[in-house]
Design a protein around this motif. Structure first.
Motif, PDB file in Angstrom:
ATOM      1  N   GLY A  75      14.563 -41.013  23.402  1.00  0.00           N
ATOM      2  CA  GLY A  75      13.989 -39.888  24.007  1.00  0.00           C
ATOM      3  C   GLY A  75      12.605 -39.833  24.063  1.00  0.00           C
ATOM      4  O   GLY A  75      11.952 -40.738  23.117  1.00  0.00           O
ATOM      5  N   HIS A  76      11.745 -39.244  24.806  1.00  0.00           N
ATOM      6  CA  HIS A  76      10.461 -39.143  24.680  1.00  0.00           C
ATOM      7  C   HIS A  76       9.922 -38.070  25.618  1.00  0.00           C
ATOM      8  O   HIS A  76      10.579 -37.729  26.583  1.00  0.00           O
ATOM      9  CB  HIS A  76       9.822 -40.661  25.354  1.00  0.00           C
ATOM     10  CG  HIS A  76      10.267 -41.116  26.567  1.00  0.00           C
ATOM     11  ND1 HIS A  76       9.799 -40.547  27.820  1.00  0.00           N
ATOM     12  CD2 HIS A  76      11.093 -41.926  27.065  1.00  0.00           C
ATOM     13  CE1 HIS A  76      10.363 -41.230  28.933  1.00  0.00           C
ATOM     14  NE2 HIS A  76      11.141 -42.034  28.294  1.00  0.00           N
TER      15      HIS A  76
ATOM     16  N   THR B 161      18.685 -34.311  29.209  1.00  0.00           N
ATOM     17  CA  THR B 161      19.691 -35.395  28.763  1.00  0.00           C
ATOM     18  C   THR B 161      20.562 -36.026  30.011  1.00  0.00           C
ATOM     19  O   THR B 161      21.069 -37.061  29.546  1.00  0.00           O
ATOM     20  CB  THR B 161      20.813 -34.663  28.080  1.00  0.00           C
ATOM     21  OG1 THR B 161      21.436 -33.526  28.757  1.00  0.00           O
ATOM     22  CG2 THR B 161      20.099 -34.069  26.663  1.00  0.00           C
ATOM     23  N   ARG B 162      20.111 -35.692  31.306  1.00  0.00           N
ATOM     24  CA  ARG B 162      20.751 -36.626  32.303  1.00  0.00           C
ATOM     25  C   ARG B 162      19.665 -38.111  32.372  1.00  0.00           C
ATOM     26  O   ARG B 162      20.162 -39.124  32.823  1.00  0.00           O
ATOM     27  CB  ARG B 162      20.624 -35.923  33.702  1.00  0.00           C
ATOM     28  CG  ARG B 162      21.605 -34.868  33.539  1.00  0.00           C
ATOM     29  CD  ARG B 162      21.272 -34.109  34.801  1.00  0.00           C
ATOM     30  NE  ARG B 162      19.752 -33.468  34.681  1.00  0.00           N
ATOM     31  CZ  ARG B 162      19.139 -32.820  35.584  1.00  0.00           C
ATOM     32  NH1 ARG B 162      19.749 -32.481  36.503  1.00  0.00           N
ATOM     33  NH2 ARG B 162      18.111 -32.583  35.541  1.00  0.00           N
ATOM     34  N   ALA B 163      18.442 -37.737  32.053  1.00  0.00           N
ATOM     35  CA  ALA B 163      17.476 -38.911  32.037  1.00  0.00           C
ATOM     36  C   ALA B 163      17.965 -39.819  30.821  1.00  0.00           C
ATOM     37  O   ALA B 163      18.575 -39.635  29.698  1.00  0.00           O
ATOM     38  CB  ALA B 163      16.058 -38.692  31.695  1.00  0.00           C
ATOM     39  N   GLU B 164      17.868 -41.133  31.027  1.00  0.00           N
ATOM     40  CA  GLU B 164      18.206 -42.066  30.025  1.00  0.00           C
ATOM     41  C   GLU B 164      16.902 -43.082  29.941  1.00  0.00           C
ATOM     42  O   GLU B 164      16.500 -43.801  30.676  1.00  0.00           O
ATOM     43  CB  GLU B 164      19.394 -43.108  30.329  1.00  0.00           C
ATOM     44  CG  GLU B 164      20.184 -43.514  29.099  1.00  0.00           C
ATOM     45  CD  GLU B 164      20.546 -42.588  28.114  1.00  0.00           C
ATOM     46  OE1 GLU B 164      20.129 -43.118  26.878  1.00  0.00           O
ATOM     47  OE2 GLU B 164      21.331 -42.043  28.374  1.00  0.00           O
ATOM     48  N   PRO B 165      16.110 -43.066  28.743  1.00  0.00           N
ATOM     49  CA  PRO B 165      16.240 -41.984  27.608  1.00  0.00           C
ATOM     50  C   PRO B 165      16.077 -40.694  27.826  1.00  0.00           C
ATOM     51  O   PRO B 165      15.467 -40.423  29.045  1.00  0.00           O
ATOM     52  CB  PRO B 165      15.106 -42.536  26.631  1.00  0.00           C
ATOM     53  CG  PRO B 165      14.475 -43.596  27.177  1.00  0.00           C
ATOM     54  CD  PRO B 165      14.878 -44.005  28.681  1.00  0.00           C
TER      55      PRO B 165
END
Ligand SMILES: [Fe+3]
Ligand SMILES: [Mg+2]
Ligand SMILES: [Zn+2]
Ligand SMILES: [Zn+2]
Lengths: 329, 831
Positions: free
Chosen positions: B593-594, B711-715
């Motif tokens: 995450g960031h 939280t759909r993005a990765e990270p």
């Protein structure tokens, strides 16, 4: 400019263009090579590819730049430049009018520098495979007797001089290319320096080093010289000539002008006790009016280039691996 | 079970005299450990011997097992102040008993001498300098085995007087006798000295003229600066007084009159002035060219501190420890009433905290003895340079700053700055680990005992380096910013010094991945020269490694969720990171995450000019035109519109010196700018964030602005857009800036906790580690800790090394010691 069929007519057109603008006896021989008597003395040669976007910019264009770049590299040996050869890579679609402008400018620059373009070649590449126009030039010059100028000759106690304001070219190109509207238009300093060099070696024949701080700017060039001569360099920030508008643009862009490219400036290193004489000679020449002594060569096993800042601190002016990346955490 | 007993296993009676060999591990050499053993054994009437060896201290003792038990117990309790016992192992010893107890010299080459930290004056020495009957009465270089200079005076090993700057002073017979007597507190005290044989102190002006004339201070000599208000007059008035007894008292009088005095201390020079004299403090700021960065203070005793600041028992203990750091303390609201005058506002503008330390050398004690108010004691340098350590250098470099110089002739070999700490949640949190703390070795958790020897070279700013071997890590003192030429030279010298002092030839050299860090360049060169393996450790992974090592997370305890917030570090994708959520341990990591990336228009310029960060944040979070439409009337937006934001927009759009970053440090800058703090520029690192926090502390406990967690993005991404909308609405509604600052801190803490909790749940973990300079923000740190604990998570935090880049080398070392060779290039992917 087109590629492929219809090439013959185009080739003739281009040939004609070159003959008109770069005219000289050797080129007029019409051969695939130029034949000439070597001049007496030691010869120097240098070659450089010129790639720039945009092709036309305030203070110059790629044609003039292709002459100045190589003339200056030859001149940095203390030489008088004599001949150039040029190789053009043209992208399909380049307006013929643009090409003519470039070649005309090249011819004018060559005449002004007293050099002849004695051989050349042109290739046209498909659209998308070039950036309009690339020009490679090779220069030949002759070094006067007794002149020994080399990047490994800087010695502790020597003085470091620059011929004028720094960062003009890089900022001019960047603001033109990215269309960054600054209040004052900044022009490139693109110019040939052979005549300034001639005046300098006339005044102080024993100049130790000369180099033009092109890509990577003053900072990178001083680091190259420090490494080559195995010495340290100390420069003083307030002594470094930078135009107010260049300095303002650099502040806005967050660029350090010491790392910004120049195309018409040189760095000279000579014995400390000859520095004032050299400075006076530079300042009497039109291309060195803003010359300054910016520091001195010191003994330093670390071979640091360090700068006394305007606040009295002393900062390392280091090599950069790539673009100017923030280091502060 | 066998009924055989080996020859060493015999039935023993409690009353039977037996030999035992006792192995003591820990910090037991060079700290007066053997004389303590000798004294305890003598007191107990036990025979035997003690020596230093390669593993620590080895004691052989003959007595009944009850006597030896009692001895070991006493040893644990009476361990010398600078020592630390990590373990005691006892074995039977078959040799015949000797008839007395002796200290045995070690065999050369066997001893890991090392060197310990400089330690604040002990009570016994303090009593001597205050006692008119003592031969060390008012002697400023009094020390003993339990206190005094160490790292600051050493040139080479072994740690013997000959290898220190005390080599220049020949011990007088009285001092030599103390040195040789195991019963004496000064047995083998290398810097031992007295007025007869030791270093001297004197007071001079810039030309080196002694200001302590026989007839007292002459006003025309001491009044070096006419601009100091009332200085010359006061000097003239006091000339009639009793002549000062010595240079220190003379310096103290100059300070009383408003002068600025350069004072040579233990690890460097200070610039001192009366902290309650606004004119003197303002003059110091001006001359030192230090616009806003707070000045440290020194107070005679805890009472003086207590009159001005809130002081918890933990803080009092930290101030009085042998480290004697600068401790950041909250000012008392009623502080002024209790002293002769308040501390001048110019000491720490824009801050609610004051940094206090106690006198840590006899010289400082004597200087402050008549002061019931604090002195400013700031580093003796011009802004940004490392402090002076040399007399001649100080006379030159501080010439425009000081009115007088209190010098001495004990050479400072190694610059050791003052340590800085604060107490949060009853634990010490280091901001700068230097004098008193370095080079104290840090024990590492299980699993590192057999690790290869590592030299880690740290970051670019706040640099310190780290040696790792035999299950422990030695972090150097804070060295400073390597862009500064003097510091860069010292850095290379210190790399050599530490390797020599600790006899450490690295098998691995660990560096940051940044292409332009000086420390990385040196590491690459050293690796090429020595054949050591080079390991590049990503900046935030190193921060994670640092907090794991600091919290003694065992090597095989598995991964944790690491939340690493800092200014900037070079990312694995060649962009600039600084708001990272990592999953990993010492051996592998991945970015899970960031913060949503945004541009830094102007690169380093944007770090110094918060308005750039504000524009970039608003543009990337909400879109600039939308901001203007909804909140265009706000003062902070109006102010932005008067700046060259069109150019910034072009730079961002075209990628002209506008590197992308996920830095939370820059998000704080943007926030500060939105509230009108440091909009144009900062005068020192993190100033905007510090002032923003100061503001927030005035209005704690009222909700928070949430970030979105995508939280759909990765990270996963932390999106500050909702935070900005709510904040701008509050600004428009006239909510006070302090409340807005508080809500930002609270919201960010909740967001961090939520992100970490979700990540922990996803990966089946229960532990979260916090690191990076942003977590030195007490408000954010405390709120985050609380929010994480409320979610049932275990939290690892820094207590032994700084959370900022000062602790980076520890993480690099721990990671490089155990990581696979291609660590930097292959972050763990998926699970
Ligand atoms: Fe960091
Ligand atoms: Mg070139
Ligand atoms: Zn002591
Ligand atoms: Zn003595």
């Amino acid at each position: 400019m087109s590629h492929g069929s219809g090439g013959r007519a185009m080739a003739q057109l281009i040939d004609e263009l070159f003959r008109v603008h770069l005219e000289n006896a050797l080129l007029a021989q019409g051969n695939d090579q130029a034949l000439f008597e070597p001049p007496p003395g030691r010869l120097v040669t240098s070659t450089d590819g010129h790639v720039i976007s945009p092709l036309f910019f305030p203070g110059g264009d790629i044609g003039a730049l292709a002459v100045h770049g190589t003339v200056n590299d030859v001149a940095m040996a203390g030489a008088r430049p004599l001949y150039l050869t040029a190789s053009f890579i043209l992208e399909e679609g380049l307006p013929l009018a643009d090409l003519e402008r470039i070649v005309a400018s090249m011819g004018a620059a060559a005449r002004a520098a007293g050099v002849q373009v004695i051989a050349g070649d042109t290739k046209v590449v498909e659209r998308g495979k070039g950036d309009g126009c690339f020009i490679s030039t090779t220069g030949i010059g002759v070094v006067p007797d007794g002149i020994q100028i080399s990047g490994d000759r800087a010695q502790p106690g020597d003085a470091i001089l620059v011929s004028g304001s720094l960062g003009d070219h890089g900022v001019a190109i960047l603001s033109k290319r990215e269309n960054l509207g600054f209040e004052t238009e900044i022009a490139s300093d693109s110019q040939s320096l052979h005549d300034l060099v001639a005046a300098m070696i006339e005044a102080v024949p024993d100049i130790h080093c000369l180099r033009d701080p092109t890509r990577g700017g003053l900072a990178t060039t001083l680091n190259e010289l420090a490494l080559q001569s195995r010495v340290g360099m100390q420069i003083r920030e307030p002594a470094i000539p930078i135009r107010a508008e260049v300095s303002a643009a650099c502040e806005l862009l967050g660029l350090d002008p010491l790392y910004v490219a120049n195309e018409g400036k040189l760095i000279a290193i000579c014995a400390g006790d000859r520095a004032e004489t050299l400075l006076a000679a530079m300042r009497t020449h039109p291309k060195g009016r803003e010359a300054a002594i910016i520091g001195q060569v010191v003994t330093d096993p670390h071979q640091f280039v360090q700068m006394e800042t305007a606040f009295g601190g002393s900062r390392i002016v280091d090599w950069l691996a790539g673009e100017q990346l923030p280091r502060i955490c | 079970m066998s009924n055989h007993h080996s020859s060493s296993q015999r039935l023993r009676l409690h009353t039977e005299t037996e030999g035992e060999s006792i192995r003591v591990r820990g910090l037991v050499q060079g700290v007066g450990f053997r004389p303590t053993v000798w004294r305890l054994a003598r007191a107990a009437g036990l025979a035997g011997d003690v020596c230093n060896d390669g593993e620590g201290v080895l004691i052989r003792l003959w007595g009944t097992s009850a006597e030896i038990d009692a001895f070991c117990h006493a040893l644990m309790i009476e361990c010398p102040p600078l020592g630390r016992i990590d373990g005691i192992e006892r074995r039977p010893c078959e040799a015949p008993a000797p008839d007395s107890f002796r200290i045995v010299e070690s065999e050369a080459g066997l001893v890991r001498t090392g060197v310990v930290a400089d330690a604040a004056t002990c009570e016994a020495c303090a009593a001597e300098i205050a006692d008119p009957g003592d031969r060390r009465y008012r002697y400023p270089f009094t020390n003993c085995t339990h206190c005094g200079p160490r790292l600051s005076i050493i040139r080479a090993i072994p740690y013997d007087r000959a290898n220190t700057s005390m080599a220049a002073f020949q011990l007088c017979p009285a001092c030599a006798a103390e040195y040789a007597d195991p019963a004496d507190r000064r047995f083998h005290a290398q810097p031992n000295a007295c007025p007869v044989c030791g270093p001297k102190v004197w007071l001079t002006d810039a030309e080196g003229r002694d200001l302590l004339a026989a007839d007292g201070l002459k006003p025309d000599v001491v009044a070096a600066d006419d601009e100091t208000p009332g200085f010359a007059e006061a000097a003239a008035a006091t000339a009639a007084d009793r002549a000062p007894r010595d240079a220190i008292e003379a310096a103290s009088r100059l300070l009383e009159r408003g002068a600025i005095v350069a004072i040579k201390g233990v690890g460097g020079f200070h610039l001192a002035c009366d902290a309650t004299n606004p004119a003197a403090v303002a003059t110091l700021r001006e001359r030192k060219r230090r616009a806003a960065k707070p000045f440290a203070l020194m107070a005679r005793d805890l009472d003086v501190v207590r009159a001005l600041c809130e002081l918890s028992p933990a803080e009092a203990e930290l101030l009085s420890s042998t480290v004697a750091p600068i401790v950041l303390l909250d000012q008392r609201v009623d502080g002024a009433a209790k002293t002769s005058g308040p501390v001048a506002a110019e000491v720490a503008p824009g801050q609610s905290a004051l940094g206090f330390m106690l006198p840590y050398s006899p010289l400082h004690r004597l200087l402050l003895q008549d002061w019931d108010r604090p002195l400013v004691m700031t580093s003796g340098n011009l802004s940004d340079e490392p402090q002076c350590i040399d007399n001649a250098d100080a006379l030159t470099r501080l010439a425009g700053i000081a009115d007088a110089w209190l010098l001495h002739d004990r050479e400072i070999v190694n610059r050791v700055d003052d340590s800085v700490a604060r107490v949060i949640q009853v634990r010490t949190r280091w901001l700068r680990r230097a004098r008193g703390a370095a080079p104290m070795p840090l024990a590492l958790a299980a699993g590192f005992e057999a690790a290869p020897r590592v030299l880690a070279l740290g970051g670019e700013l706040k640099n310190s380096l780290c040696l790792l071997s035999q299950g422990q890590a030695t972090l150097s003192q804070h060295l400073g910013d390597l862009e500064e030429a003097r510091t860069a030279r010292e850095f290379e010298r210190t790399v050599d010094l530490y390797q020599a002092l600790f006899e450490h030839a690295p098998e691995i050299i660990a560096v940051d991945c940044h292409p332009d860090y000086r420390s990385s360049a040196l590491g690459r060169r050293l690796a090429a020269e020595t054949g050591a393996r080079l390991v590049e450790v990503q900046h935030h992974a190193a921060h994670l490694g640092a907090v794991l090592a600091d919290a003694e997370w065992p090597l095989d305890a598995g991964p944790v969720i690491g939340v690493i917030f800092d200014g900037l570090g070079y990312g694995a994708d060649q962009t600039i990171w600084g708001g990272e959520c990592l999953l990993g341990d010492y051996r592998q990591w991945q970015r899970i995450g960031h913060l949503r990336p945004f541009a830094l228009p102007g690169g380093e310029r944007a770090i110094r000019e918060p308005w750039r960060c504000l524009y970039a944040q608003l543009e990337s979070s909400l879109g600039w035109p939308q901001c203007v439409e909804r909140w265009g009337d706000l003062e902070s937006l109006r102010a932005l519109r008067e700046r060259p934001i069109a150019l910034l927009a072009e730079m961002i759009q075209k990628g002209v010196n506008a590197p992308r970053t996920t830095s939370v440090g820059r998000l704080f800058d943007a926030l500060a700018a939105a509230l009108g703090i440091c909009v144009d520029g900062i005068a020192y690192e993190a100033q905007a964030a510090i002032e923003l926090e100061t503001l927030a502390r005035r209005a704690l406990g009222e909700g928070g602005y949430a970030f979105a967690i995508d939280t759909r993005a990765e990270p996963w991404q932390l999106d500050p857009a909702p935070m900005w909308s709510a904040l701008l609405d509050d600004l428009a509604a006239g909510v006070p800036a302090a409340m807005i600052a508080a809500r930002f801190h609270a919201g960010l803490a909740e967001t961090v906790a939520e992100l970490a909790a979700r990540a922990a749940q996803r990966h089946g973990l229960e532990t979260v580690a916090l690191s990076g300079g942003v977590f030195q923000n007490r408000t954010l740190f405390e709120a985050t800790l609380k929010a994480l604990r409320a979610r049932g998570l275990q939290v690892l935090t820094h207590t032994r090394v700084p959370a900022n880049d000062g602790g980076l080398a520890l993480g690099q070392a721990a990671i490089a010691a155990v990581a696979p060779p291609i660590y930097a290039q292959s972050p763990l992917r998926g699970r």
